[in-house]
Design a protein around this motif. Structure first.
Motif, PDB file in Angstrom:
ATOM      1  N   HIS A 110      36.316 -19.992  26.659  1.00  0.00           N
ATOM      2  CA  HIS A 110      37.155 -21.001  27.294  1.00  0.00           C
ATOM      3  C   HIS A 110      37.979 -20.457  28.443  1.00  0.00           C
ATOM      4  O   HIS A 110      38.991 -21.022  28.810  1.00  0.00           O
ATOM      5  N   ARG A 111      37.559 -19.334  29.006  1.00  0.00           N
ATOM      6  CA  ARG A 111      38.324 -18.803  30.129  1.00  0.00           C
ATOM      7  C   ARG A 111      37.687 -19.193  31.450  1.00  0.00           C
ATOM      8  O   ARG A 111      36.815 -20.051  31.488  1.00  0.00           O
ATOM      9  N   HIS A 112      38.136 -18.540  32.498  1.00  0.00           N
ATOM     10  CA  HIS A 112      37.619 -18.861  33.825  1.00  0.00           C
ATOM     11  C   HIS A 112      36.753 -17.703  34.288  1.00  0.00           C
ATOM     12  O   HIS A 112      37.225 -16.591  34.429  1.00  0.00           O
ATOM     13  N   HIS A 113      35.508 -18.018  34.554  1.00  0.00           N
ATOM     14  CA  HIS A 113      34.490 -16.990  34.652  1.00  0.00           C
ATOM     15  C   HIS A 113      34.118 -16.647  36.061  1.00  0.00           C
ATOM     16  O   HIS A 113      34.107 -17.484  36.936  1.00  0.00           O
ATOM     17  N   SER A 114      33.685 -15.426  36.219  1.00  0.00           N
ATOM     18  CA  SER A 114      33.048 -15.035  37.465  1.00  0.00           C
ATOM     19  C   SER A 114      31.542 -15.085  37.244  1.00  0.00           C
ATOM     20  O   SER A 114      31.066 -15.012  36.110  1.00  0.00           O
ATOM     21  N   PRO A 115      30.799 -15.221  38.335  1.00  0.00           N
ATOM     22  CA  PRO A 115      29.336 -15.244  38.210  1.00  0.00           C
ATOM     23  C   PRO A 115      28.800 -14.025  37.465  1.00  0.00           C
ATOM     24  O   PRO A 115      27.864 -14.156  36.679  1.00  0.00           O
ATOM     25  N   GLU A 116      29.409 -12.878  37.668  1.00  0.00           N
ATOM     26  CA  GLU A 116      28.941 -11.669  36.974  1.00  0.00           C
ATOM     27  C   GLU A 116      29.120 -11.792  35.461  1.00  0.00           C
ATOM     28  O   GLU A 116      28.237 -11.407  34.702  1.00  0.00           O
ATOM     29  N   ASP A 117      30.256 -12.313  35.041  1.00  0.00           N
ATOM     30  CA  ASP A 117      30.483 -12.545  33.615  1.00  0.00           C
ATOM     31  C   ASP A 117      29.376 -13.408  33.033  1.00  0.00           C
ATOM     32  O   ASP A 117      28.828 -13.128  31.970  1.00  0.00           O
ATOM     33  N   ILE A 118      29.112 -14.480  33.732  1.00  0.00           N
ATOM     34  CA  ILE A 118      28.151 -15.443  33.234  1.00  0.00           C
ATOM     35  C   ILE A 118      26.756 -14.829  33.224  1.00  0.00           C
ATOM     36  O   ILE A 118      25.999 -14.989  32.261  1.00  0.00           O
ATOM     37  N   TYR A 119      26.478 -14.092  34.277  1.00  0.00           N
ATOM     38  CA  TYR A 119      25.200 -13.391  34.359  1.00  0.00           C
ATOM     39  C   TYR A 119      25.021 -12.482  33.138  1.00  0.00           C
ATOM     40  O   TYR A 119      23.975 -12.507  32.476  1.00  0.00           O
TER      41      TYR A 119
END
Lengths: 142, 142
Positions: B34-43
């Motif tokens: 439930h946090r705010h993600h960076s594309p790298e996190d999501i990747y």
DNA sequence: TATTGAATAATAACTATTATAAAACGAGCG
DNA sequence: CGCTCGTTTTATAATAGTTATTATTCAATA
């Protein structure tokens, strides 16, 4: 122009910042036009007065000015994209220093009054508001 | 997990977006934490389920989701630093699409109520508030 | 099954920014 | 006036994030 000249010297003195010719000119370039500038814009403007100036100097001094509070950064944000899957109405509390984001309820906003102040045609059908400040740990460090 | 599964299919259908396995997994990765993600996190998260996925696919789909309104972008900002020499108290009206910035008066904010909602230690001594929406010309284009 | 269009993967390219190292500057002192 | 030390500037290399490109794969349809 004379005015910003003096204004910069005072601001710099107040923040213990040595005045150099480059800094003076960079600052004046920011103030001269009343819009919100990118480093490239400023670089272009400053080069007309100091052709030899380097882009790095512009960056260095802008950052210095922001740190010292001579300038504000517009939308101080993480340098990378952040996404939020929560579509419920809510707003964000962002730390200008570490860029962390927390959610915050939006009932501190008078939407009626805000709409009245909007320029014509501005679409606020999905208002997103971000409040910038310093989070607990960053303001402790300061 | 089942829930976001269904949720995504419904959202995608609503926006006329074909569902693919990659999209499904990217979306679920955003929602899962439930946090705010960076594309790298999501990747990184998505690779645990689809090891062959490409970073570009993550970017493409995140952008697509933002465009369609499945996700919100946190701090929609110009891709470059912007600087403001006006130290008088004022706030900003930012276009989420073209990133143009206009000044706006701040009296639509109930600072008292806002302070009450702040998490402990958050320093709002120099509040800077940005309201995101669509400027006239961008909302006309839409 | 062959065809066609869209989505994906792999990777190259690009842009904004930061870091580094060398040169120039400038205040203070002998 | 010239020297010295610390700072600033310049020039340029390096990096990070993102976008563009292109070939491949996939899925739906005829």
């Amino acid at each position: 122009m004379r005015l910003t000249h003096k204004q910069f010297r005072e601001l710099a003195a107040k923040h213990g910042l040595p005045v150099t010719h480059q800094r003076q000119v960079v600052y004046e370039a920011v103030i001269a036009s009343h819009r919100h500038h990118s480093p490239e814009d400023i670089y272009a403007a400053v080069r007309r007065r100091i052709p030899s100036i380097s882009l790095a100097t512009v960056y260095n001094n802008l950052r210095l000015f922001i740190e010292c509070g001579l300038l504000r950064e517009v939308t101080p944000h993480a340098s990378t994209l952040r996404v939020d899957g929560n579509l419920e109405p809510h707003h964000h509390l962002v730390c200008s220093r570490c860029k962390s984001v927390q959610d915050i309820e939006g009932d501190f906003i008078d939407l009626k009054r805000l709409s009245r102040q909007l320029p014509g045609g501005f679409d606020l059908s999905q208002p997103l508001i971000e409040v910038f400040g310093l989070c607990r740990s960053c303001s402790a460090k300061k």
